[in-house]
Design an enzyme around this catalytic site. Structure first.
Site, mmCIF file in Angstrom:
data_model
loop_
_atom_site.group_PDB
_atom_site.id
_atom_site.type_symbol
_atom_site.label_atom_id
_atom_site.label_comp_id
_atom_site.label_asym_id
_atom_site.label_seq_id
_atom_site.Cartn_x
_atom_site.Cartn_y
_atom_site.Cartn_z
ATOM 1 C CG HIS A 96 16.526 48.921 8.729
ATOM 2 N ND1 HIS A 96 16.118 50.152 9.187
ATOM 3 C CD2 HIS A 96 16.755 48.160 9.822
ATOM 4 C CE1 HIS A 96 16.108 50.148 10.511
ATOM 5 N NE2 HIS A 96 16.486 48.954 10.928
ATOM 6 C CB CYS B 86 13.273 48.734 11.909
ATOM 7 S SG CYS B 86 14.244 47.764 13.107
ATOM 8 C CD GLU C 159 15.734 52.116 6.280
ATOM 9 O OE1 GLU C 159 16.159 52.200 7.438
ATOM 10 O OE2 GLU C 159 15.025 51.165 5.894
#
Length: 237
Positions: free
Chosen positions: A177, A99, A179
Site C-alpha cells: 500500500h 493490494c 498510499e
C-alpha cells in the site's frame, strides 16, 4: 511525460460505505491531483447500479484495496469489475493495482490469486530489481492473500512472503500500500470495527508506526507514482 489538458484518472474503490471507500485512496488522491489529474471515483460494490466511468478518454485506471478476496466469485460485483478491468487493458489504459487491485490485475492478465501462507501486516522491506520504479521500501503491507504474476509479466519486487510488484506493458501491480497515511489506516479500522473483524496482529502498534512514518511514506508514494507515470506514458499505446 505528456498528457492532454485535464488528464483523467479513474479510481476504483471498495467498501460498502462510500465515505470509507473514498478515504482508502489515501495519499494517491492528492498526489494525482497535484499532477493535474481529474479523479473519477467509482465503486462496483457500493454503487452496483451506477454506470462506471467511460474509459475512452481516461489516461489512467487505479484499482485500490479491498477487504474482499480477488478470487471470491460469489461477490456479485466482482465479475463486472473484472470485465471493466479487461476493457481498460484492451483499450491500453495504464493500470495501477494496489493490494487487492494488484491481485485482480494479476488475475485478469492471466496470473493467479490465493490465500497466503505468510500474511503480512505492517511496514516491511522488499527486494527490488527496479529500484527506480519500486524502491526497497519499507512498504506498508496488510493482506492475507497473495498473487502470482502472469507468466509474461516481469516480477520486479519480492520478499520471502510473496511477490510484491510486477509490470506488464504499461501496467503495474503492487501487493503493498504506497498510499498509506493515518487517515487511510483509520478508515480501515472503522470498517473492521463495523464488521467485527479481529486480527492476530497488534493493529494499534501498526497505527503508531503509520503515524511515525507518514511523511516518509508519502514521499515514497510520490516517487513511485512519478516513475510509474513516466514509464507508462513512454510506452507505445
Amino acid at each position: 511525460m505528456t498528457y492532454p489538458n485535464d488528464p483523467r484518472a479513474v479510481v476504483l474503490v471498495h467498501d460498502r460505505d462510500p465515505a470509507l471507500a473514498r478515504r482508502d485512496i489515501g495519499t494517491l488522491d492528492a498526489e494525482l491531483r497535484t499532477r493535474d489529474f481529474q479523479l473519477d471515483v467509482h465503486s462496483f460494490d457500493h454503487s452496483p447500479d451506477t454506470a462506471p466511468p467511460q474509459l475512452s478518454d481516461a489516461q489512467l485506471l487505479v484499482v485500490m484495496g479491498s477487504p474482499d478476496a480477488a478470487y471470491d466469485d460469489t461477490l456479485s460485483w466482482l465479475e463486472p469489475e473484472i470485465a471493466y478491468l479487461q476493457d481498460a487493458i484492451d483499450a491500453q489504459v495504464p493500470v495501477l493495482g494496489v493490494c487487492f487491485g494488484g491481485q485482480l490485475l494479476a488475475r485478469v492478465l492471466g496470473g493467479s490469486v490465493r490465500k497466503s501462507e505468510h500474511p503480512e501486516y505492517g511496514f516491511v522491506e522488499v527486494e527490488t530489481s527496479d529500484p527506480e520504479l519500486v524502491a526497497p521500501g519499507p512498504w506498508m503491507e496488510f493482506h492475507g492473500d497473495t498473487f502470482v504474476a502472469p507468466a509474461q509479466a516481469t516480477v520486479i519486487a519480492h520478499n520471502a512472503a510473496a511477490q510484491q510488484a510486477f509490470v506488464l506493458g504499461p501496467h503495474l501491480g503492487l501487493q503493498f500500500h504506497p498510499e498509506i497515511d493515518l487517515d487511510t489506516y483509520d478508515a480501515w479500522a472503522a470498517a473492521w470495527a463495523r464488521d467485527g473483524v479481529e486480527h492476530e496482529v497488534d493493529v494499534d502498534r501498526i497505527r503508531v508506526a503509520v503515524a511515525d512514518a507518514e511523511a516518509a511514506a508519502r514521499a515514497r508514494c510520490s516517487t513511485l507514482l512519478d516513475a510509474f507515470l513516466a514509464r507508462s506514458s513512454a510506452l507505445p499505446r
